[in-house]
Design an enzyme around this catalytic site. Structure first.
Site, mmCIF file in Angstrom:
data_model
loop_
_atom_site.group_PDB
_atom_site.id
_atom_site.type_symbol
_atom_site.label_atom_id
_atom_site.label_comp_id
_atom_site.label_asym_id
_atom_site.label_seq_id
_atom_site.Cartn_x
_atom_site.Cartn_y
_atom_site.Cartn_z
ATOM 1 N N GLU A 81 -47.513 -3.681 30.957
ATOM 2 C CA GLU A 81 -47.778 -3.887 32.377
ATOM 3 C C GLU A 81 -46.697 -3.302 33.292
ATOM 4 O O GLU A 81 -46.969 -2.792 34.372
ATOM 5 C CB GLU A 81 -47.876 -5.404 32.600
ATOM 6 C CG GLU A 81 -48.112 -5.855 34.008
ATOM 7 C CD GLU A 81 -47.863 -7.362 34.161
ATOM 8 O OE1 GLU A 81 -47.073 -7.942 33.375
ATOM 9 O OE2 GLU A 81 -48.455 -7.955 35.075
ATOM 10 N N ASP B 152 -45.774 -10.536 42.935
ATOM 11 C CA ASP B 152 -45.337 -11.853 42.495
ATOM 12 C C ASP B 152 -44.528 -11.703 41.216
ATOM 13 O O ASP B 152 -45.090 -11.336 40.213
ATOM 14 C CB ASP B 152 -46.537 -12.779 42.296
ATOM 15 C CG ASP B 152 -47.659 -12.111 41.488
ATOM 16 O OD1 ASP B 152 -48.406 -11.306 42.059
ATOM 17 O OD2 ASP B 152 -47.763 -12.407 40.294
HETATM 18 O O1 LIG Z 1 -50.306 -15.627 36.731
HETATM 19 C C1 LIG Z 1 -49.253 -15.268 37.550
HETATM 20 C C2 LIG Z 1 -49.685 -14.243 38.558
HETATM 21 O O2 LIG Z 1 -50.327 -13.191 37.858
HETATM 22 C C3 LIG Z 1 -50.942 -12.175 38.605
HETATM 23 O O3 LIG Z 1 -49.983 -11.251 39.071
HETATM 24 C C4 LIG Z 1 -49.638 -10.196 38.269
HETATM 25 O O4 LIG Z 1 -50.732 -9.636 37.588
HETATM 26 C C5 LIG Z 1 -51.785 -9.120 38.401
HETATM 27 C C6 LIG Z 1 -52.777 -8.495 37.476
HETATM 28 O O5 LIG Z 1 -52.251 -7.372 36.849
HETATM 29 C C7 LIG Z 1 -51.255 -8.140 39.444
HETATM 30 O O6 LIG Z 1 -52.262 -7.878 40.370
HETATM 31 C C8 LIG Z 1 -50.066 -8.691 40.178
HETATM 32 O O7 LIG Z 1 -49.518 -7.694 40.988
HETATM 33 C C9 LIG Z 1 -49.030 -9.133 39.146
HETATM 34 O O8 LIG Z 1 -47.871 -9.575 39.761
HETATM 35 C C10 LIG Z 1 -51.743 -12.684 39.776
HETATM 36 O O9 LIG Z 1 -52.147 -11.662 40.612
HETATM 37 C C11 LIG Z 1 -51.000 -13.703 40.576
HETATM 38 O O10 LIG Z 1 -51.775 -14.193 41.606
HETATM 39 C C12 LIG Z 1 -50.594 -14.815 39.615
HETATM 40 O O11 LIG Z 1 -49.972 -15.851 40.305
#
Ligand SMILES: OC[C@H]1O[C@H](O[C@H]2O[C@H](CO)[C@@H](O)[C@H](O)[C@H]2O)[C@H](O)[C@@H](O)[C@@H]1O
Ligand SMILES: [Ca+2]
Length: 780
Positions: free
Chosen positions: A703, A507
């Site tokens: 990240e 995302d």
């Molecule tokens: O809050 C926005 C989005 O954040 C997350 O996605 C991002 O962080 C996660 C944790 O590190 C990771 O798993 C993911 O790949 C990243 O893109 C979350 O997972 C999303 O659902 C959320 O909408």
């Protein structure tokens, strides 16, 4: 008892005048020079302690708890330990200018640095008498852009004077350069957090080889900072969430599955023990629908995870305690799906198997109580999952806890695989995620409305035309749409795919926008192939080749699962493989055609072991050159991403950004197919970028990175920005999967490469400098 403190020796007052260079700021040990005194010593006589012998007792690289713990506290040492040996002390004839507070010095002569310091051959130590003041002075002098970090973007003098331990801070030496100064800032910040006012600081600690320093910090500190373990006292803190800002999100809240009364009691007890924390405890209903999940948007909460029973050996009292887990970092302060797998790889590498195991326990619990491995354990994630890695994760932990020789480990493995089989069948191989025509799976979660955890303006470009259509503000439009008071099928479709994008873990990316739920992706289907192969293996080895599924009554054997894997492989080849470009592409199940978006997830086919040798070769020859950038693999090609504009903003899972999971899976996949040297080359690039920004940017680990930028790859201005960059003084967590990638990437490096990384030698000059025989190690 061994005495750890050097004997106090009487000294003459230090002389007036400067021992340093012109215009170099001294890092004060106090606005007034305050020599160390014996506790209880009457003023008047000044004493000097010889401190360098403490090296023999204190490791300059010990953990902060030890390094800044009581045993090294100059104020407490006289009460604790003293060295039982004495040595002749330097005697100083001058009074330090430190007693005048911080001021610019006029260079009188150069040969004025602490001689004993210069001759101490690597065992050099500083003495800082007033940590708070030293921090203020350091920041005032060197943090010119006032962001509480010392980076290459600051334009200070890049040199500061620090008192030496041998001279009790009277004499000083210069600490120079961004890296050392920023390490000094970090150490002072940590010392302060331990409540320290005075410290001894080894020069080796702030001049440490950056590769060693970063891997040491990851192993000994970052994982600890990222680890959570719920107990009666910390749950309110763990439940806090910075992502949602509604009045109903002010108080910490925990949601408990309807059939976990012991947990409910536990959390009620926790809230009653400390009512001021205002922890709210709620049961979830038996049936968790999309409508119900949406109804929690304004009152979000943490979701309960697996707990074990602890018995207090002295009282016999029983209590619950959560299994440990690691959170990704930054704003992501909960248990995630695929982050957990990726962190488990690094945790295992750091011998923190209990945390990796804990996360498997949580996944088993999530599958049992929430019917899936959740995107993360918050109420707003209840409907969606993330890329599945449970089988591989369970096998890795299993081996580490004793494997086939440990009956408990076998039980653990069986429980994990029972859960994984349930997940496989009920989540990934059922409607709506299964495409019955191709037999392939898609990310396709349930849900209603706008994902509440996203940054507030994320959907503005999409929503604006509708706000204009209804002549309302964006805020009002969001409300009307979420409450179903306006019906807009196109928005429904957009958010269906948006939720799928979030389930994919990618995302967001233009690869998936407006289409994700209909795509059978190479990512997901590679992972499911791996599930099928792992399940086949475990059924054969540990279930006596007969698996009775309690949920649906079926009995299967290893062959059955091998066949499923073969079938998926055939389908992937038919629908996804493109020999001309060397990519596995996603397949659009609605339009019934293969897409052409070039993504780094094509390497997942190698990680899962489904590509043929020939396909791996073509991937290396054709796809890899499209994706290999200065700092490693980019998420997708620039061509596939397309042009960026105000109406088409940059997306974080697209070019030019690179992500740790992509690197790690590609390295493993390439190595498995005999391309270890390619993996080594890619790993060097990635590690170079991380090391360089760690060195230049105050120990920062973030990240994701812009893999095309040589100077400031951490600078990512997409969506919610970069997590891990926003800290004051010292970064204490890194970022989960990047931490892992650093540890795993280093395993590909020989000593020569490690040295080059420590010197921040950029990839191309480094590769060009290699002899022909060495170039082979990088597939050059
Ligand atoms: O809050 C926005 C989005 O954040 C997350 O996605 C991002 O962080 C996660 C944790 O590190 C990771 O798993 C993911 O790949 C990243 O893109 C979350 O997972 C999303 O659902 C959320 O909408
Ligand atoms: Ca700064």
């Amino acid at each position: 008892m061994v005495d750890f403190l050097p004997k106090v020796t009487e000294i003459n007052p230090p002389s007036e005048g400067n021992d340093g260079e012109d215009n170099i700021k001294p890092l004060s040990s106090g606005s007034e020079q305050r020599p160390l005194k014996e506790e209880g010593q009457q003023g008047g006589r000044r004493h000097h302690r010889r401190l360098s012998s403490m090296h023999e007792y204190f490791d300059p690289f010990s953990n902060a708890e030890v390094y800044y713990g009581p045993i090294t506290d100059p104020r407490k040492q006289s009460k604790i330990h003293r060295l039982n040996r004495t040595r002749t002390m330097s005697v100083f004839n001058k009074v330090s200018d430190f007693k005048n507070g911080m001021k610019d010095y006029t260079l009188k002569r150069r040969g004025s640095e602490d001689d004993s310091f210069l001759s101490s051959q690597g065992n050099r130590r500083f003495y800082i008498d007033n940590v708070d003041l030293a921090l203020d002075e350091l920041l005032a002098s060197e943090d010119t852009d006032k962001n509480h970090q010392i980076t290459i973007e600051d334009t200070g003098p890049k040199v500061i004077k620090v008192g030496t331990a041998n001279s009790n801070g009277f004499k000083h030496v210069n600490v120079r350069g961004t890296y050392m100064l920023s390490n000094l800032l970090q150490e002072l910040t940590i010392a302060k957090s331990f409540g320290r006012h005075q410290i001894f600081l080894d020069e080796a600690r702030i001049n440490e080889n950056p590769v060693d320093r970063l891997s040491r910090l990851i192993t000994t500190q970052f994982w600890t900072s990222l680890t959570r373990r719920v107990d009666l006292y910390n749950i309110a803190e763990i439940a806090r969430d910075s992502k949602i800002d509604t009045p109903g999100a002010k108080n910490p809240r925990i949601y408990v599955p309807y059939n976990c009364p012991e947990q409910y009691e536990f959390y009620i007890q926790a809230s009653q023990m400390n009512p001021s924390l205002k922890l709210e405890v709620e049961y979830l209903p038996k049936d968790i629908t999309a409508e119900y999940v949406k109804s929690l948007n304004d009152t979000p909460g943490l979701l309960a995870l697996a707990m074990e029973e602890h018995v207090n050996p002295s009282t016999g009292e029983r209590s619950l305690v959560g299994y440990p887990y690691a959170v990704p970092g930054g704003r992501f302060n909960e248990l995630y799906g695929w982050d957990s797998y990726l962190m488990a790889l690094g945790l295992i590498e750091s011998n923190k198997v209990d945390v990796a195991r804990g996360m498997v326990e949580h996944f088993i619990f999530e599958i049992d109580h929430y019917s899936k491995i959740l995107n993360a354990n918050r109420s707003y994630y209840l409907c969606r999952s993330q890329p599945p890695f449970l089988t591989d994760m369970a096998l890795l932990v299993f081996e580490k806890i004793g494997g086939k020789n440990n009956p408990n480990a076998i039980q653990f493995l069986k429980r994990a695989f029972r859960a994984a089989i349930k997940e496989y069948k009920e989540v990934w191989m059922s409607s709506p995620r299964l495409d019955s025509l191709t037999g392939l799976s898609c990310y396709h979660p349930d849900g209603i409305g706008i994902p509440p955890e996203t940054e507030p303006d994320h959907f503005d470009t999409i929503l604006l035309p509708y706000a204009e259509k209804y002549n309302v503000t964006l805020e009002k439009l969001r409300y009307l749409y979420n409450e179903g008071m306006i019906k807009e099928p196109k928005l429904d479709a957009f958010f269906l795919h948006d939720r799928a994008v979030r389930e994919s873990g990618h995302d967001t990316t233009y690869r998936f926008e407006g289409v994700c739920a209909y795509l059978a992706t190479i990512d997901l289907n590679s992972l499911l192939y791996k599930y099928e192969k792992d399940i086949a293996f475990v059924i054969k080895e540990y279930f006596g080749n007969e698996y009775k599924d309690e949920n649906d009554g079926t009995v299967t054997d290893s062959e059955h699962w091998e066949k499923l894997a073969e079938l998926r492989k055939t389908r992937i080849n038919k629908y996804m493989w493109d020999e001309d470009s060397g990519f596995f592409f996603d397949y659009n199940t609605k339009l019934k055609c293969r897409t052409s978006y070039e993504s780094a997830t094509t390497f997942w086919s190698l990680w899962a072991g489904l590509a043929t040798e020939e396909q791996a070769k073509i991937t290396v020859e054709k796809a890899l050159p499209q994706l290999e950038m200065l700092g490693g693999l980019v998420a997708c090609t620039e061509k596939s991403r397309g042009p960026i504009s105000i109406d088409r903003p940059i997306r974080q899972w697209d070019y030019p950004f690179g992500w740790a999971p992509h690197q790690i899976l590609a390295w493993k996949g390439l190595s498995a197919y005999g391309y270890q040297q390619v993996a080594t080359r890619l790993a060097y690039r990635w590690l170079y970028m991380i090391t360089k920004s760690f060195v230049d940017y105050n120990g920062m680990v973030v990240e994701k990175y812009d893999v095309t930028r040589g100077t400031d790859p951490h600078r990512v201005d997409a969506e919610y920005g970069n997590q891990g960059a926003d800290f004051k003084g010292v970064a204490t967590e890194g970022f989960g999967w990047v931490n892992t990638s650093y540890l795993l990437g280093l395993k590909y490096m020989n000593n020569h490469a490690r040295r080059a990384l420590a010197a921040c030698s950029p990839p191309l000059p480094f590769f060009n400098s290699l002899k022909p025989s060495e170039k082979k190690l990088y597939y050059l």
